[in-house]
Motif scaffolding. Structure first.
Motif, PDB file in Angstrom:
ATOM      1  N   GLU A  52      -7.216 -33.286 100.661  1.00  0.00           N
ATOM      2  CA  GLU A  52      -6.806 -34.688 100.764  1.00  0.00           C
ATOM      3  C   GLU A  52      -6.348 -35.169  99.399  1.00  0.00           C
ATOM      4  O   GLU A  52      -6.944 -34.827  98.380  1.00  0.00           O
ATOM      5  N   VAL A  53      -5.292 -35.957  99.390  1.00  0.00           N
ATOM      6  CA  VAL A  53      -4.773 -36.516  98.144  1.00  0.00           C
ATOM      7  C   VAL A  53      -5.679 -37.664  97.701  1.00  0.00           C
ATOM      8  O   VAL A  53      -5.961 -38.584  98.472  1.00  0.00           O
ATOM      9  N   GLY A 208     -12.286 -27.878  99.346  1.00  0.00           N
ATOM     10  CA  GLY A 208     -13.580 -27.213  99.307  1.00  0.00           C
ATOM     11  C   GLY A 208     -13.390 -25.706  99.322  1.00  0.00           C
ATOM     12  O   GLY A 208     -12.680 -25.171 100.188  1.00  0.00           O
ATOM     13  N   LEU A 209     -14.000 -25.008  98.374  1.00  0.00           N
ATOM     14  CA  LEU A 209     -13.859 -23.555  98.258  1.00  0.00           C
ATOM     15  C   LEU A 209     -15.102 -22.874  98.812  1.00  0.00           C
ATOM     16  O   LEU A 209     -16.227 -23.273  98.494  1.00  0.00           O
ATOM     17  N   ARG A 238      -2.223 -26.799  89.508  1.00  0.00           N
ATOM     18  CA  ARG A 238      -3.231 -25.949  88.871  1.00  0.00           C
ATOM     19  C   ARG A 238      -4.607 -26.516  89.197  1.00  0.00           C
ATOM     20  O   ARG A 238      -4.749 -27.700  89.535  1.00  0.00           O
ATOM     21  N   ILE A 239      -5.614 -25.668  89.083  1.00  0.00           N
ATOM     22  CA  ILE A 239      -6.991 -26.108  89.296  1.00  0.00           C
ATOM     23  C   ILE A 239      -7.454 -26.830  88.025  1.00  0.00           C
ATOM     24  O   ILE A 239      -7.521 -26.234  86.956  1.00  0.00           O
ATOM     25  N   ARG A 240      -7.742 -28.115  88.137  1.00  0.00           N
ATOM     26  CA  ARG A 240      -8.157 -28.894  86.971  1.00  0.00           C
ATOM     27  C   ARG A 240      -9.674 -28.925  86.808  1.00  0.00           C
ATOM     28  O   ARG A 240     -10.199 -28.950  85.696  1.00  0.00           O
ATOM     29  N   GLU A 241     -10.390 -28.894  87.925  1.00  0.00           N
ATOM     30  CA  GLU A 241     -11.845 -29.046  87.838  1.00  0.00           C
ATOM     31  C   GLU A 241     -12.508 -28.304  88.977  1.00  0.00           C
ATOM     32  O   GLU A 241     -12.027 -28.309  90.116  1.00  0.00           O
ATOM     33  N   LEU A 242     -13.621 -27.630  88.683  1.00  0.00           N
ATOM     34  CA  LEU A 242     -14.423 -26.933  89.685  1.00  0.00           C
ATOM     35  C   LEU A 242     -15.843 -27.475  89.628  1.00  0.00           C
ATOM     36  O   LEU A 242     -16.429 -27.604  88.552  1.00  0.00           O
ATOM     37  N   SER A 243     -16.394 -27.786  90.789  1.00  0.00           N
ATOM     38  CA  SER A 243     -17.759 -28.285  90.828  1.00  0.00           C
ATOM     39  C   SER A 243     -18.737 -27.156  90.496  1.00  0.00           C
ATOM     40  O   SER A 243     -18.591 -26.035  90.992  1.00  0.00           O
ATOM     41  N   PRO A 244     -19.739 -27.420  89.660  1.00  0.00           N
ATOM     42  CA  PRO A 244     -20.701 -26.358  89.321  1.00  0.00           C
ATOM     43  C   PRO A 244     -21.734 -26.100  90.406  1.00  0.00           C
ATOM     44  O   PRO A 244     -22.472 -25.118  90.334  1.00  0.00           O
ATOM     45  N   ALA A 245     -21.818 -26.965  91.418  1.00  0.00           N
ATOM     46  CA  ALA A 245     -22.818 -26.812  92.476  1.00  0.00           C
ATOM     47  C   ALA A 245     -22.160 -27.011  93.829  1.00  0.00           C
ATOM     48  O   ALA A 245     -21.192 -27.764  93.974  1.00  0.00           O
ATOM     49  N   THR A 252     -19.819 -25.626 100.333  1.00  0.00           N
ATOM     50  CA  THR A 252     -18.557 -25.334  99.659  1.00  0.00           C
ATOM     51  C   THR A 252     -18.547 -26.002  98.292  1.00  0.00           C
ATOM     52  O   THR A 252     -19.267 -26.981  98.058  1.00  0.00           O
ATOM     53  N   PHE A 253     -17.720 -25.462  97.402  1.00  0.00           N
ATOM     54  CA  PHE A 253     -17.599 -26.000  96.048  1.00  0.00           C
ATOM     55  C   PHE A 253     -16.342 -26.869  95.974  1.00  0.00           C
ATOM     56  O   PHE A 253     -15.247 -26.408  96.316  1.00  0.00           O
ATOM     57  N   ALA A 254     -16.504 -28.088  95.535  1.00  0.00           N
ATOM     58  CA  ALA A 254     -15.361 -28.998  95.423  1.00  0.00           C
ATOM     59  C   ALA A 254     -14.479 -28.583  94.248  1.00  0.00           C
ATOM     60  O   ALA A 254     -14.962 -28.186  93.193  1.00  0.00           O
ATOM     61  N   ALA A 255     -13.176 -28.654  94.478  1.00  0.00           N
ATOM     62  CA  ALA A 255     -12.195 -28.362  93.428  1.00  0.00           C
ATOM     63  C   ALA A 255     -11.134 -29.448  93.450  1.00  0.00           C
ATOM     64  O   ALA A 255     -10.729 -29.925  94.517  1.00  0.00           O
ATOM     65  N   ARG A 256     -10.682 -29.842  92.270  1.00  0.00           N
ATOM     66  CA  ARG A 256      -9.632 -30.852  92.142  1.00  0.00           C
ATOM     67  C   ARG A 256      -8.384 -30.179  91.603  1.00  0.00           C
ATOM     68  O   ARG A 256      -8.421 -29.504  90.565  1.00  0.00           O
TER      69      ARG A 256
END
Length: 366
Positions: A52-53, A208-209, A238-245, A252-256
């Motif tokens: 989602e944007v 969500g990854l 590009r992947i700017r941020e990956l959730s550590p948890a 799933t791991f959130a990614a921005r």
């Protein structure tokens, strides 16, 4: 008696002989036809993740003091300007507190004026040697205490004045109210989220990854984004941020995902799909109908050179609309049954055919 027995036995033997002559050995069943295909290079195949944007900056807005919400001035989805009032608390308690602090300030000012006059009087008497030094020091200490009390009362009055202003929640910058979590009459605590603001500016895609594939992603990794409103048009990102948890519910791991260019026509709330290409592995693609799974293990039916079936376990990538990438288990020259795998069995002989029902030479490439 013997003649009678022969009269019975001879017809019976004749009937058995005729029955034996009438039975013929059944011919073996012809191999059933099986539609076969070969894995195709999947250079364009990539894992895709729905998203989602969202705005890059999404501050959660809250009152700096607690109280009862008396007014809610905006709705969810409404665009707001910087410093625009969003909600108000009942100001009665903070006004009373402000009045009390101002009264304490006035009392401190009066007390300081009194002890200052006493100090000046004792200073004159000391100069004439009409009072002792200890009496003057006592007046001096009272003056200093009064001065400190005035400063304290002034600070408390300033804080009370600020809290009166804090009863009105204002937008820190222009944007859109993406979430509302308060109603009129609700009592909120200081710092409790009331609104979420999607600030104007950069747009990103949140996905969500899955945890089993999380290790292959890294911050800065290039990807591409396809917007639902712009089909077949991919924008570099590009992947700017990956959730550590991981999320405790979806696991799933959130990614921005940040767009490389600000020209992407991404609007808040739009649906998008993020494509992540495979690296360092030759991906092959098969039709979805060729894959079967049992007890969590995916497998396909491979036809050997003797036209017999072999069950082969495979490792798959993310499913596409009509195909799926095979990451491990197959070679480019394998022939795979394209449909009907749930009715086949190990070692079964088949007649390989193509989509036009023509026999396939397994020694040749498709």
């Amino acid at each position: 008696m013997l003649r009678h027995a022969w009269s019975i036995a001879l017809p019976a033997a004749a009937a058995l002989l005729l029955a034996a002559c009438g039975q013929e050995t059944a011919p073996p069943a012809a191999p059933r036809p099986a539609l076969v295909v070969q894995p195709q290079p999947a250079s364009a195949v990539a894992d895709s993740y729905p998203g989602e944007v969202r705005a890059r900056f999404e501050p959660e807005l809250a009152f700096r003091i607690g109280g009862k919400v008396s007014k809610r001035l905006v709705e969810e989805g409404q665009r707001v300007k910087a410093d625009q009032p969003l909600a108000e608390l009942d100001p009665q308690d903070v006004r009373l507190q402000l009045q009390a602090n101002r009264a304490q300030l006035a009392a401190a000012q009066a007390n300081l004026a009194l002890v200052q006059t006493e100090r000046e009087r004792y200073q004159k008497l000391l100069d004439r040697q009409m009072v002792s030094r200890s009496q003057f020091d006592n007046a001096e200490n009272l003056y200093r205490a009064g001065l400190a009390r005035l400063k304290q009362a002034q600070a408390e009055a300033d804080v009370a004045g600020n809290q009166a202003d804090y009863a009105v929640l204002r937008a820190p910058q222009a944007g859109v109210i993406s979430k509302r979590q308060v109603e009129v009459g609700q009592v909120v605590a200081a710092g409790q989220t009331v609104f979420t603001l999607a600030a104007d500016g950069e747009r990103e895609v949140v996905i969500g990854l899955p945890e089993q594939q999380f290790a292959r992603f890294a911050v800065g990794q290039p990807v591409s984004v396809e917007l639902w409103s712009q089909p077949n048009q991919r924008y570099p990102a590009r992947i700017r941020e990956l959730s550590p948890a991981a999320d405790p519910r979806s696991r799933t791991f959130a990614a921005r995902i940040a767009f490389d260019s600000s020209k992407a026509p991404a609007e808040l709330g739009q649906s998008a799909r993020v494509f992540v290409a495979h690296e360092g592995q030759p991906a092959l693609a098969l039709p979805l109908s060729a894959v079967t799974a049992e007890q969590g293990q995916a497998y396909v039916w491979r036809v050997d050179k003797d036209k017999r079936l072999q069950r082969v376990a495979v490792r798959l990538g993310a499913y596409g609309a009509d195909s799926v990438p095979v990451l491990d288990g197959l070679a480019p020259g394998d022939w795979i049954v394209a449909a009907g795998g749930h009715v086949l069995r190990e070692g079964q002989q088949v007649r390989p055919v193509d989509r036009s029902n023509r026999d396939v030479d397994l020694a040749a490439k498709e």
